[in-house]
Scaffold this active site. Structure first.
Site, PDB file in Angstrom:
ATOM      1  N   GLN A  18      47.177  32.687  33.321  1.00  0.00           N
ATOM      2  CA  GLN A  18      47.476  31.264  33.117  1.00  0.00           C
ATOM      3  C   GLN A  18      48.388  31.116  31.905  1.00  0.00           C
ATOM      4  O   GLN A  18      47.982  30.587  30.864  1.00  0.00           O
ATOM      5  CB  GLN A  18      46.173  30.472  32.956  1.00  0.00           C
TER       6      GLN A  18
ATOM      7  N   ASP B 228      42.694  37.011  43.059  1.00  0.00           N
ATOM      8  CA  ASP B 228      43.650  36.185  42.331  1.00  0.00           C
ATOM      9  C   ASP B 228      43.284  34.726  42.623  1.00  0.00           C
ATOM     10  O   ASP B 228      42.607  34.434  43.608  1.00  0.00           O
ATOM     11  CB  ASP B 228      45.066  36.517  42.818  1.00  0.00           C
TER      12      ASP B 228
ATOM     13  N   ASP C 114      45.603  31.353  42.004  1.00  0.00           N
ATOM     14  CA  ASP C 114      46.668  30.504  42.559  1.00  0.00           C
ATOM     15  C   ASP C 114      47.435  31.231  43.675  1.00  0.00           C
ATOM     16  O   ASP C 114      47.928  32.340  43.478  1.00  0.00           O
ATOM     17  CB  ASP C 114      47.648  30.100  41.451  1.00  0.00           C
TER      18      ASP C 114
ATOM     19  N   CYS D 108      45.570  41.664  28.390  1.00  0.00           N
ATOM     20  CA  CYS D 108      44.733  41.118  29.468  1.00  0.00           C
ATOM     21  C   CYS D 108      45.535  40.528  30.620  1.00  0.00           C
ATOM     22  O   CYS D 108      44.982  40.251  31.685  1.00  0.00           O
ATOM     23  CB  CYS D 108      43.722  40.110  28.919  1.00  0.00           C
TER      24      CYS D 108
HETATM   25 MG    MG Z   1      48.725  34.147  42.598  1.00  0.00          MG
HETATM   26 ZN    ZN Z   2      46.460  37.979  27.989  1.00  0.00          ZN
END
Ligand code: MG
Ligand code: ZN
Length: 183
Positions: free
Chosen positions: A51, A8, A10, A98
Site C-alpha cells: 500500500q 494479494d 487489490d 517488507c
Molecule cells: Mg494486486
Molecule cells: Zn515496506
C-alpha cells in the site's frame, strides 16, 4: 505443519481502480467468496498487500486498516477466516524489506503459524506477487483479474514463470485443490 494461501488484495480479491482505500469503493471481484470457501478447510488464509499510497501521502494507514477490516467482516459473515493482513506502507523509494517481492511477511507467518512453505501458495495479479512466492519457495498462481491481463508481459520481462496462470481466483482455487498433493 500448516499450509497457507497468501492472497494479494487489490485486483485479486477486490476491484482496484488505483489506490483504492475507501469503503464506499470496496467491491469484491466475482466468485471470491466461493474460491475462499474451497480453500479455507485445507489452508490458513493470509493477505499480503503493498500500500504505497500511504508512503506517497495519498491516504493513511488507518484508511487501509478500515478497508481491510470491512473486507474481513464480509468474509467472516460467510464463515471465511483471514488469519492476518500484512501491509507494506512504504514508498518504493524507501527500499524497505517488507514490500513485495520481499518475503519478510511470509517468513513471519512461517514461524508464527508453523507454515510449510513448499505446500503453500501465493495468488496475485502482479509479477511481484509471483516473485515473492518464488523467493519463498511457495507455489504460485498468476490471475488475470486486476492488473493481470494487461501487465502479463511483466512476467516474461522479469523472467518469472508462475506455476499456473488462471482467469480468476475461483479457477485458481480449483487448481490448488487439484494440485495440493503435488510437490
Ligand atoms: Mg494486486
Ligand atoms: Zn515496506
Amino acid at each position: 505443519m500448516n499450509n497457507a494461501i497468501y492472497l494479494d488484495r487489490d485486483g485479486t480479491l477486490n476491484q482496484d481502480d488505483g489506490y483504492v482505500h475507501k469503503i464506499k469503493n470496496f467491491q469484491l471481484l466475482p466468485d471470491v467468496l466461493d474460491a475462499l470457501k474451497l480453500l479455507k478447510n485445507d489452508f490458513k488464509l493470509f493477505i499480503i498487500t503493498n500500500q504505497s499510497g500511504i508512503g506517497r501521502g495519498y491516504f493513511g494507514i488507518e484508511d487501509v486498516k478500515k478497508f481491510n477490516n470491512h473486507m474481513i467482516k464480509e468474509f467472516k459473515k460467510e464463515g471465511i477466516k483471514i488469519e492476518e493482513v500484512y501491509i507494506c506502507p512504504h514508498n518504493p523509494d524507501k527500499k524497505c524489506d517488507c514490500r513485495k517481492p520481499n518475503i519478510k511477511f511470509i517468513k513471519e507467518t512461517e514461524r508464527e503459524f508453523n507454515i510449510d512453505l513448499k505446500s503453500s501458495w501465493v495468488i496475485g495479479d502482479l509479477y511481484t506477487d509471483i516473485k515473492m512466492g518464488k523467493n519463498s519457495g511457495c507455489k504460485t498462481i498468476y490471475v488475470l483479474t486486476g492488473h493481470g491481463k494487461y501487465r502479463k508481459n511483466q512476467l516474461e520481462e522479469n523472467g518469472i514463470i508462475p506455476d499456473f496462470i488462471c482467469e480468476n481466483i475461483l479457477e485458481a482455487a480449483k487448481t490448488i485443490i487439484q494440485n495440493k498433493n503435488l510437490n
